[in-house]
Design a protein around this motif. Structure first.
Motif, mmCIF file in Angstrom:
data_model
loop_
_atom_site.group_PDB
_atom_site.id
_atom_site.type_symbol
_atom_site.label_atom_id
_atom_site.label_comp_id
_atom_site.label_asym_id
_atom_site.label_seq_id
_atom_site.Cartn_x
_atom_site.Cartn_y
_atom_site.Cartn_z
ATOM 1 N N VAL A 12 8.158 8.713 1.049
ATOM 2 C CA VAL A 12 9.274 7.335 1.789
ATOM 3 C C VAL A 12 8.972 6.666 0.546
ATOM 4 C CG1 VAL A 12 8.566 5.081 3.233
ATOM 5 C CG2 VAL A 12 7.465 7.767 3.708
ATOM 6 N N GLU A 13 8.104 6.557 -0.566
ATOM 7 C CA GLU A 13 8.271 5.539 -1.466
ATOM 8 C C GLU A 13 9.174 6.159 -2.759
ATOM 9 O OE1 GLU A 13 7.722 2.548 -2.609
ATOM 10 O OE2 GLU A 13 5.944 2.528 -0.615
ATOM 11 N N ARG A 16 13.147 5.620 -1.113
ATOM 12 C CA ARG A 16 13.359 4.678 -0.807
ATOM 13 C C ARG A 16 14.627 4.590 -2.032
ATOM 14 N NH1 ARG A 16 10.856 0.110 0.891
ATOM 15 N NH2 ARG A 16 8.423 0.776 1.482
ATOM 16 N N LEU A 60 14.298 -5.496 -1.043
ATOM 17 C CA LEU A 60 13.967 -5.192 -2.089
ATOM 18 C C LEU A 60 15.111 -5.127 -3.399
ATOM 19 C CD1 LEU A 60 10.586 -3.660 -2.369
ATOM 20 C CD2 LEU A 60 11.045 -5.558 -2.315
ATOM 21 N N GLU A 78 7.186 -12.013 -3.298
ATOM 22 C CA GLU A 78 6.945 -11.448 -2.236
ATOM 23 C C GLU A 78 5.804 -11.818 -1.655
ATOM 24 O OE1 GLU A 78 7.257 -6.651 -3.038
ATOM 25 O OE2 GLU A 78 6.959 -6.688 -1.559
ATOM 26 N N ASN A 80 3.599 -11.074 2.039
ATOM 27 C CA ASN A 80 3.645 -9.740 3.725
ATOM 28 C C ASN A 80 2.140 -10.473 4.009
ATOM 29 O OD1 ASN A 80 1.650 -8.100 2.161
ATOM 30 N ND2 ASN A 80 3.803 -7.301 1.248
ATOM 31 N N ALA A 81 2.156 -9.811 5.570
ATOM 32 C CA ALA A 81 1.125 -9.673 6.076
ATOM 33 C C ALA A 81 0.436 -9.632 5.623
ATOM 34 C CB ALA A 81 0.991 -9.244 7.559
ATOM 35 N N SER A 82 -0.285 -8.608 4.531
ATOM 36 C CA SER A 82 -1.635 -8.034 3.680
ATOM 37 C C SER A 82 -1.633 -9.155 2.895
ATOM 38 C CB SER A 82 -1.741 -6.916 2.286
ATOM 39 O OG SER A 82 -0.481 -7.731 2.072
ATOM 40 N N ASP A 83 -0.820 -10.716 2.946
ATOM 41 C CA ASP A 83 -1.604 -11.643 1.940
ATOM 42 C C ASP A 83 -1.606 -12.776 2.839
ATOM 43 O OD1 ASP A 83 -0.335 -10.897 -1.084
ATOM 44 O OD2 ASP A 83 1.247 -10.465 0.600
ATOM 45 N N GLU A 123 7.174 -8.767 7.366
ATOM 46 C CA GLU A 123 6.839 -9.036 8.955
ATOM 47 C C GLU A 123 6.162 -10.088 9.089
ATOM 48 O OE1 GLU A 123 3.079 -6.573 6.633
ATOM 49 O OE2 GLU A 123 4.810 -5.401 6.152
ATOM 50 N N ASN A 153 10.323 -7.514 13.479
ATOM 51 C CA ASN A 153 10.609 -6.560 14.204
ATOM 52 C C ASN A 153 11.100 -7.523 15.052
ATOM 53 O OD1 ASN A 153 7.638 -4.729 12.730
ATOM 54 N ND2 ASN A 153 9.360 -4.206 13.076
ATOM 55 N N ARG A 211 11.003 6.348 8.452
ATOM 56 C CA ARG A 211 10.038 5.972 7.632
ATOM 57 C C ARG A 211 9.593 7.221 8.479
ATOM 58 N NH1 ARG A 211 7.693 1.315 6.922
ATOM 59 N NH2 ARG A 211 8.115 1.091 8.869
ATOM 60 N N GLN B 116 -7.714 -8.024 3.825
ATOM 61 C CA GLN B 116 -7.054 -8.307 2.682
ATOM 62 C C GLN B 116 -8.185 -8.534 1.610
ATOM 63 O OE1 GLN B 116 -5.631 -12.406 4.200
ATOM 64 N NE2 GLN B 116 -4.134 -11.778 5.697
ATOM 65 N N LYS B 120 -8.580 -4.799 -0.554
ATOM 66 C CA LYS B 120 -7.904 -4.608 -1.547
ATOM 67 C C LYS B 120 -8.305 -5.097 -3.046
ATOM 68 C CE LYS B 120 -3.467 -7.131 -0.776
ATOM 69 N NZ LYS B 120 -2.938 -9.010 -1.412
ATOM 70 N N HIS B 153 -1.898 -5.136 10.789
ATOM 71 C CA HIS B 153 -0.492 -5.668 10.054
ATOM 72 C C HIS B 153 -0.872 -5.759 8.296
ATOM 73 C CE1 HIS B 153 1.709 -6.405 12.981
ATOM 74 N NE2 HIS B 153 1.346 -7.121 13.862
ATOM 75 N N SER B 154 -2.350 -6.595 7.994
ATOM 76 C CA SER B 154 -2.658 -6.715 7.060
ATOM 77 C C SER B 154 -2.556 -5.100 6.548
ATOM 78 C CB SER B 154 -3.517 -7.573 6.391
ATOM 79 O OG SER B 154 -4.004 -8.713 7.629
ATOM 80 N N LEU B 155 -3.286 -3.872 7.090
ATOM 81 C CA LEU B 155 -3.169 -3.000 6.327
ATOM 82 C C LEU B 155 -2.321 -2.392 5.856
ATOM 83 C CD1 LEU B 155 -6.361 -2.070 6.234
ATOM 84 C CD2 LEU B 155 -5.525 -0.793 7.812
ATOM 85 N N ARG B 156 -1.014 -3.102 6.285
ATOM 86 C CA ARG B 156 0.408 -2.071 6.381
ATOM 87 C C ARG B 156 0.759 -1.661 5.716
ATOM 88 N NH1 ARG B 156 4.107 -4.611 11.182
ATOM 89 N NH2 ARG B 156 5.954 -3.931 8.963
ATOM 90 N N ARG B 157 0.707 -3.291 4.420
ATOM 91 C CA ARG B 157 1.409 -3.252 3.222
ATOM 92 C C ARG B 157 0.120 -2.783 2.607
ATOM 93 N NH1 ARG B 157 5.490 -1.982 0.487
ATOM 94 N NH2 ARG B 157 6.014 -2.770 -1.685
ATOM 95 N N THR B 158 -0.863 -3.078 2.596
ATOM 96 C CA THR B 158 -1.758 -3.218 0.780
ATOM 97 C C THR B 158 -1.777 -1.279 1.173
ATOM 98 O OG1 THR B 158 -2.633 -4.588 3.070
ATOM 99 C CG2 THR B 158 -4.401 -2.480 1.123
#
Lengths: 342, 359
Positions: A12-13, A16, A60, A78, A80-83, A123, A153, A211, B116, B120, B153-158
């Motif tokens: 996938v990466e 891309r 991107l 950037e 996203n939801a992980s931040d 997201e 989405n 994906r 998170q 990470k 959701h947080s897991l996605r990009r990680t």
């Protein structure tokens, strides 16, 4: 960082698209955005559409094409939801980044480097309403030096004031031909053989999500070697074989409660995901041509309420049993109302 | 040592029940010359019986060799800076040099911070082995289906960002509750519950190793009683061994205490439907809950006991209400209310049925 072994990267990466014009199937979006890159003038943008259609990729790519590798780090933020993106982050981090002025547009080599920064909020539909509200004024105040890209989405989860400040781009699910050509390209690169049946299975189980299709392909390639059949793909994707769904449907049709109960037990013990089961049962019911519309409607109603309950975390066995019982009552013309309910 | 632990397969080659899956997993393990960075991003979503853990340990052993077996249990606390306040989180981790195992859902609604911050942080630190090559870590996350939406959701990009240095193995009981976005990033491996014949095979294998005489049909009966759970089959075989040996072919296989108790409750409410009986049943339900039997298991068992005795036309109704109250139980806080409501509902339906039928 040491150079990575090529094979270690998820495909996938690896595949891309690096440039906006390579993004598949989103013709209108690509046309507008290529224009944007040429004139280096861009509004706030909002990308929305189902997963796996290229939203993040486009965002991107456009950032890379505008700034090039050198300036990218300092010009693009950037998130996203992980931040963490609570209201505090919007008030401090985003605002601080947005407020910094940048030098006037100096074209650097092949890159336009326009005089503004970009904040990509991936997201964005998982941001709280408060956080979105806090963004409203920030967007306007710093619009001279900062552009926002929202990616989500569901556009309905973005509050109206934010959506109205942005140019909206809808990403369509990928059509089967586009998907097939993309998959074939990857197969060629990776030296895989895929017959026509497997190819169409792959397109149908991934439902327009490129994906997902690529992930399944890589999974199957790891497990089953370089020639992949459609059965391998189904086992990797977690889809339920048609026989299982048919068996449950037949059990409901027979009108024998214990038989249906046994089938339900079987489905649970085999570990099939019930939400998937409901979706496949739904297809069977809708396509069946020997039952009345009213029966179909009743079954669909029970499917819908079970789906909601599953999302709330209700037990899978009980919900599926309830659905089968409802289906049975609809199919065998038993009374829908309970007779002993006071 | 219990037989369950004694005969737990140590390597993927020793696996008896899911041989096909074990063979597939073996293909995921790179040959030693490339032993870094070669695994594709994969994760397991499968039905959990204790089998899951066994397979994961066997897989880790296959990847990292014996060092994966030297695990230590640690109770770690993290301080997380969330804007104006700091949050203290405590979590038990199980780790070896190459892998870390944790259940983020243990911390309840704060699981987002675990994903998170902690995951990470772990994903960012890379291992370097003795030859200076970069290795990768495996993070095993348990009970992913119980993670909150935000955490998922947080897991996605990680998952994507650190895929070169870290692989995730996700375990869950049902993949319905894992969001589509995560599922599409994983290689899904579904583990079905072992079939009865397979259980019989394992029981016979153990019998042979222990030098036991298994009368014909005995293993099949144990397997039949086990509800397709291998661990339970092995445990009850051992119980039988303690109770009476040599085995006789018609030896009673002791059922679980609590199941006995639930069938008692079901018999009670079938016999009499009155507020007084409801009150008695409440005591029994409390007894079950105090002994840490999960309420949804109690409800399911009660339903299956009731279904055995009911008329066809009542079954639909009862199973509908069971589903209804189980859903309510999930949304609410106190399980006992909903269990009792189900019992009361059943009593009212059954009484109505009796009056309508017998007058």
């Amino acid at each position: 960082m040491a150079p990575l072994l090529q094979s270690s990267q998820p495909w996938v990466e690896k595949y891309r698209p690096k440039q906006v014009k390579d993004v598949a199937h989103q013709d209108e979006v690509v046309r507008v955005l290529t224009n944007t890159i040429e004139t280096a003038n861009c509004p706030h943008m909002l990308f929305y559409g189902p997963p796996g259609t290229g939203k993040t990729t486009t965002a991107l790519a456009i950032a890379h094409q505008l700034y090039g590798p050198e300036l990218y780090k300092s010009r693009v933020l950037e998130l996203n939801a992980s931040d963490d993106r609570g209201i505090n982050v919007v008030r401090t981090k985003i605002k601080d980044f947005a407020a910094v002025a940048v030098g006037s547009g100096q074209r650097q080599g092949a890159y336009p480097c326009p005089p503004y920064k970009i904040i990509i909020l991936d997201e964005a539909d998982s941001m709280t309403e408060d956080a979105q509200n806090a963004l409203r004024r920030t967007m306007e105040t710093y619009s001279k030096v900062t552009r926002f890209f929202f990616i989500c989405n569901y556009i309905s989860r973005i509050i109206e004031p934010l959506a109205s400040r942005c140019a909206k781009f809808r990403f369509k699910p990928l059509s089967e031909e586009i998907m097939s050509s993309r998959i074939l390209h990857i197969c060629n690169e990776e030296g895989l053989t895929l017959d026509a049946e497997a190819l169409s299975t792959l397109s149908s189980i991934s439902q327009g999500d490129l994906r997902r299709a690529i992930t399944y392909l890589q999974g199957a390639a790891r497990l089953f070697g370089s020639s992949i059949s459609s059965k391998d793909l189904i086992s990797v994707s977690g889809a339920i074989p048609l026989e299982v769904t048919e068996a449950l449907y037949a059990a409901c049709k027979s009108g024998d409660f214990d038989l249906a109960n046994k089938e339900v037990n079987n489905v649970i013990a085999e570990g099939y995901p019930v939400s998937q089961m409901l979706a496949q049962l739904f297809e069977v019911v809708v396509e069946a041509d020997d039952i009345l519309d009213e029966q179909k409607a009743r079954i669909c109603k029970s499917l819908a309420s079970a789906d909601k309950c599953l999302i709330d975390g209700a037990d899978e066995y009980l919900q599926l049993l309830d659905v089968s019982s409802n289906t049975m009552r609809a199919l065998c013309n038993m009374p829908q109302e309970f007779s002993y309910d006071s | 040592m219990l037989w369950v632990d004694k005969y737990r397969p140590k390597t993927l080659d020793q696996v008896i029940v899911h041989q096909d899956i074990a063979q597939n997993l073996k293909k995921l393990v790179p040959p030693p010359i490339y032993s870094f960075l070669l695994l594709s991003a994969f994760a397991f979503l499968w039905a959990l019986w204790f089998w899951q853990k066994t397979l994961i340990m066997a897989l880790l052993r296959q990847i990292f060799g014996t060092s994966a077996e030297k695990v230590k249990v640690e109770n770690r606390t993290w301080k997380i800076d969330a804007g104006s306040r700091t949050i203290d989180l405590e979590l038990t981790t199980l780790s070896s040099t190459n892998h870390v195992e944790l259940s983020p859902s243990d911390v309840g609604f704060q699981d987002r911070y675990i994903v998170q911050e902690i995951i990470k942080e772990m994903a960012k630190n890379r291992l370097i082995d003795t030859k200076g090559r970069k290795g990768y870590k495996v993070l095993v996350l348990n009970e992913v289906d119980k993670l909150s939406r935000e955490a998922q959701h947080s897991l996605r990009r990680t998952m994507e960002k650190y895929s070169t240095s870290c692989r995730l193995i996700l375990c869950c009981n049902s993949s319905s509750k894992v969001t589509e976005a995560i599922r599409s990033r994983c290689l899904n491996v579904r583990i079905n519950a072992p079939k009865e014949e397979q259980i019989v095979k394992v029981l016979e294998f153990i019998g042979k190793k222990e030098g036991l005489q298994l009368p014909p049909g005995f293993a099949a009966r144990v397997a039949d009683k086990s509800n397709r759970s291998l661990r339970r089959a092995i445990l009850s075989l051992e119980t039988c061994r303690v109770q009476q040996y040599p085995f006789t072919s018609n030896q009673a296989i002791p059922p679980m205490d609590w199941e006995e108790y639930v069938s008692e409750i079901s018999a009670d409410i079938m016999r009499e439907q009155s507020p007084k009986r409801l009150f008695q049943v409440r005591g029994k339900l409390y007894e079950l809950l105090i002994n840490c039997i999960p309420p949804e298991i109690v409800l399911k068992r009660l339903l299956s006991e009731l279904l055995k005795k009911l008329d066809e036309e009542l079954k639909h109704e009862v199973c509908h209400w069971a589903a209804y109250y189980e859903h309510r139980m999930r949304l609410g806080q106190k399980a006992i209310f909903h269990l009792e409501a189900f019992v009361a509902k059943f009593m009212s339906i059954y009484k109505g049925f009796l009056i309508a039928t017998f007058g």
